[in-house]
Design a protein around this motif. Structure first.
Motif, short mmCIF file in Angstrom:
data_model
loop_
_atom_site.label_atom_id
_atom_site.label_comp_id
_atom_site.label_asym_id
_atom_site.label_seq_id
_atom_site.Cartn_x
_atom_site.Cartn_y
_atom_site.Cartn_z
N GLY A 163 28.92 30.15 42.27
CA GLY A 163 29.68 31.01 43.23
C GLY A 163 29.36 30.75 44.94
O GLY A 163 30.54 30.30 45.40
N ARG A 188 36.46 30.03 42.03
CA ARG A 188 35.32 30.57 41.72
C ARG A 188 35.79 32.54 41.37
O ARG A 188 34.94 32.90 40.90
N TRP A 243 34.09 34.69 38.42
CA TRP A 243 33.19 35.75 38.30
C TRP A 243 34.17 36.85 37.59
O TRP A 243 33.69 37.70 36.53
#
Length: 166
Positions: free
Chosen positions: A102, A113, A117
């Motif tokens: 991240g 990113r 996630w």
């Protein structure tokens, strides 16, 4: 005069009942070895369950029945503990890897990113219920085994293969 066949029939079940009652303490010990996995509900209780099963295995050396069931229960509890440890280690490693990635500024430093996630969230969304089902299912199966053994039935955690001896 009584028929001798009827007398034998009356004695047969009575003898079996006395024999089963005499093995009650052995069944209770064997069932306790299986039921010890219930301590897994306490978190680190799997180690406690292994200790209880080990003590029963050592103390029950005079009874092949108790030794056999404590051995089965101990092997099952070791397998469950090993799978749980590996699963938790993989989860922690995966979360740490995603947390490290991240902060990485590669791949156009933007939308990937969010995608990473989102992927982590999806994996956890699927993995958490599967792990919970495994965790509580293995404990329930061990408790089921304890109930079967306490009821006087033989119990194995896996089916015997063809030709395998009892």
């Amino acid at each position: 005069m009584d028929d001798p066949r009827l007398t034998v029939r009356r004695r047969g079940p009575a003898r079996r009942a006395v024999a089963v009652a005499g093995r009650g303490s052995e069944r209770a010990l064997a069932a306790t070895a299986h039921a010890a996995i219930g301590f897994g509900l306490l978190g680190v209780g799997f180690l406690l369950s292994l200790a209880i099963t080990g003590v029963i295995w050592l103390a029950g050396k005079k009874s092949p029945y108790v030794v056999a069931h404590a051995d089965r229960a101990g092997r099952y509890q070791l397998l469950v503990l090993a799978v749980n440890v590996v699963a938790v280690a993989l989860w922690i490693g995966g979360v740490l890897l995603f947390a490290d990635l991240g902060g990485w500024h590669g791949w156009a430093a933007g939308g990937w990113r969010l995608l990473a996630w989102a992927l982590l969230g999806l994996v956890l969304l699927l993995a958490v219920p599967v792990f919970l089902a495994w965790y509580f299912g293995t404990i329930a199966y061990g408790l089921y085994g304890a109930a079967r053994v306490l009821g006087g039935h033989d119990f194995r955690y896996r089916r015997r293969k063809r030709g395998e001896r009892a």
